[in-house]
Design an enzyme around this catalytic site. Structure first.
Site, short mmCIF file in Angstrom:
data_model
loop_
_atom_site.label_atom_id
_atom_site.label_comp_id
_atom_site.label_asym_id
_atom_site.label_seq_id
_atom_site.Cartn_x
_atom_site.Cartn_y
_atom_site.Cartn_z
N HIS A 1 64.52 33.62 3.45
CA HIS A 1 65.12 34.52 4.44
C HIS A 1 65.94 35.60 3.73
O HIS A 1 66.06 35.57 2.51
CB HIS A 1 65.93 33.76 5.49
CG HIS A 1 67.14 33.03 4.99
ND1 HIS A 1 67.07 31.97 4.10
CD2 HIS A 1 68.46 33.21 5.24
CE1 HIS A 1 68.29 31.53 3.86
NE2 HIS A 1 69.16 32.27 4.53
N ASP B 1 72.58 35.61 -0.42
CA ASP B 1 72.57 34.46 -1.34
C ASP B 1 71.17 33.83 -1.46
O ASP B 1 71.01 32.74 -2.02
CB ASP B 1 73.63 33.41 -0.94
CG ASP B 1 73.35 32.76 0.40
OD1 ASP B 1 72.96 33.47 1.34
OD2 ASP B 1 73.51 31.53 0.52
N HIS B 2 70.17 34.54 -0.91
CA HIS B 2 68.78 34.08 -1.03
C HIS B 2 67.84 35.17 -1.57
O HIS B 2 66.84 34.85 -2.20
CB HIS B 2 68.27 33.55 0.32
CG HIS B 2 69.05 32.34 0.77
ND1 HIS B 2 68.60 31.05 0.58
CD2 HIS B 2 70.29 32.23 1.32
CE1 HIS B 2 69.52 30.21 1.01
NE2 HIS B 2 70.56 30.89 1.47
N HIS C 1 69.20 36.61 3.72
CA HIS C 1 70.62 36.60 3.33
C HIS C 1 70.80 36.87 1.83
O HIS C 1 69.96 36.48 1.02
CB HIS C 1 71.27 35.27 3.71
CG HIS C 1 71.54 35.16 5.20
ND1 HIS C 1 71.70 33.95 5.84
CD2 HIS C 1 71.67 36.12 6.14
CE1 HIS C 1 71.92 34.18 7.13
NE2 HIS C 1 71.90 35.47 7.34
N ASP D 1 67.63 27.57 4.50
CA ASP D 1 68.82 27.24 5.29
C ASP D 1 68.45 26.77 6.70
O ASP D 1 69.22 26.92 7.64
CB ASP D 1 69.76 28.46 5.39
CG ASP D 1 70.50 28.74 4.09
OD1 ASP D 1 70.33 27.98 3.12
OD2 ASP D 1 71.24 29.74 4.05
N HIS E 1 71.39 24.48 -0.06
CA HIS E 1 72.83 24.33 -0.29
C HIS E 1 73.22 22.87 -0.46
O HIS E 1 72.60 21.98 0.13
CB HIS E 1 73.66 24.90 0.88
CG HIS E 1 73.62 26.39 0.98
ND1 HIS E 1 74.52 27.21 0.34
CD2 HIS E 1 72.79 27.22 1.66
CE1 HIS E 1 74.25 28.48 0.63
NE2 HIS E 1 73.19 28.51 1.43
#
Ligand code: ZN
Ligand code: FE
Length: 262
Positions: free
Chosen positions: A61, A65-66, A63, A138, A176
């Site tokens: 996805h 942090d991805h 975001h 996530d 995570h």
């Protein structure tokens, strides 16, 4: 004579505060993919350590942090970026768009793509049937699920049911390390669940040593993850929701988790 490919090699490593990234390696074709790009320096360190060259990025996805490291890694290696069609406009450097029902052939290994909207509206997961594993980003966490930033509880519950339909022995690689907090919350809605109590003592021991609790597997999640258990009678009684729909119970559990302070 039947020739079988050697197993896909998977290397898990921590990034940033609590993210994981995963290197997937096809030794026969000398291909290496990273699932998401949370932190370029950590990814380069892992590649060096293994002696592998990056050929693909597989994004779950958009975001930061991805997908935040996409462009730097692409510039550095010329790798091909695969990502979700439904949010392709937000995936930096995307080359190949994939969605529900499609596949992506990574060397010897075939990834089946599922759309799993909820955390973001275009989130996807990669399921490697031959390797008995799925990279779920996530969408699902050990004993938890992603926050609903762009989707509804209905959408997320539908997405989680797609994961639940995979074989029970599927290893789930979540993005995570939220397991301990998730477990503490799970115990508030499902306090008498013996599997959950037992799992939490194992998780606490692992985290004390700094050991990752990922991957998890689907059979264990079905027994201990409250977000997969909105149909469970004990949870319904606890929440006084015996007569509500499964989706309503799921939505309530998600809301309670949003307000949970561990
Ligand atoms: Zn996210
Ligand atoms: Fe994330």
């Amino acid at each position: 004579m039947i020739l079988t490919a050697p197993a896909m090699q998977i290397h898990l490593f921590p990034c940033l505060n609590d993210n994981y990234a995963f290197l997937l390696h096809d030794p026969e074709n000398r291909l290496t993919a990273v699932i998401d790009t949370p932190e370029v320096s950590a990814i380069n360190r892992a590649l060096n350590e293994k002696g592998w060259e990056l050929t693909h990025i597989l994004n779950t996805h958009h975001h930061w942090d991805h997908a935040g490291g996409n462009l730097e890694l692409k510039e550095q290696t010329g790798c091909i970026i695969v990502g979700p069609r439904d949010e392709a406009g937000k995936i930096p450097g995307i080359d190949i768009e994939v969605g529900e029902g499609e596949t992506f052939q990574f060397g010897n290994y075939l990834a089946r793509i599922y759309d799993t909207p909820g955390h973001t509206s275009g989130h996807i997961i990669y399921y490697f049937e031959s390797e008995h594993c799925a990279f779920v980003g996530d969408t699902l966490f050990a004993m938890g699920c992603g926050r609903l930033f762009e989707g509804t509880p209905e959408q997320m519950w539908h997405s989680l049911q797609k994961i639940m339909a995979l074989p029970d022995d599927t290893k789930l690689y979540c993005a995570h390390e939220y397991t301990q907090t998730n477990g503490r919350f799970a115990l508030t809605v499902d306090p008498d669940n013996k599997d959950l109590i037992e799992r939490m003592s194992e998780v606490n021991a692992l985290r004390k040593k700094g050991t990752p609790t990922i991957p998890t597997d689907l059979a264990l999640e079905k027994k201990t993850n409250p977000f997969l258990r909105p149909g469970d009678e004990n949870i319904r009684v606890r929440l006084q929701m015996q007569n509500n729909t499964t989706t309503e119970v799921f939505a309530r559990i998600r809301e309670m988790k949003d307000n949970f302070r561990s």
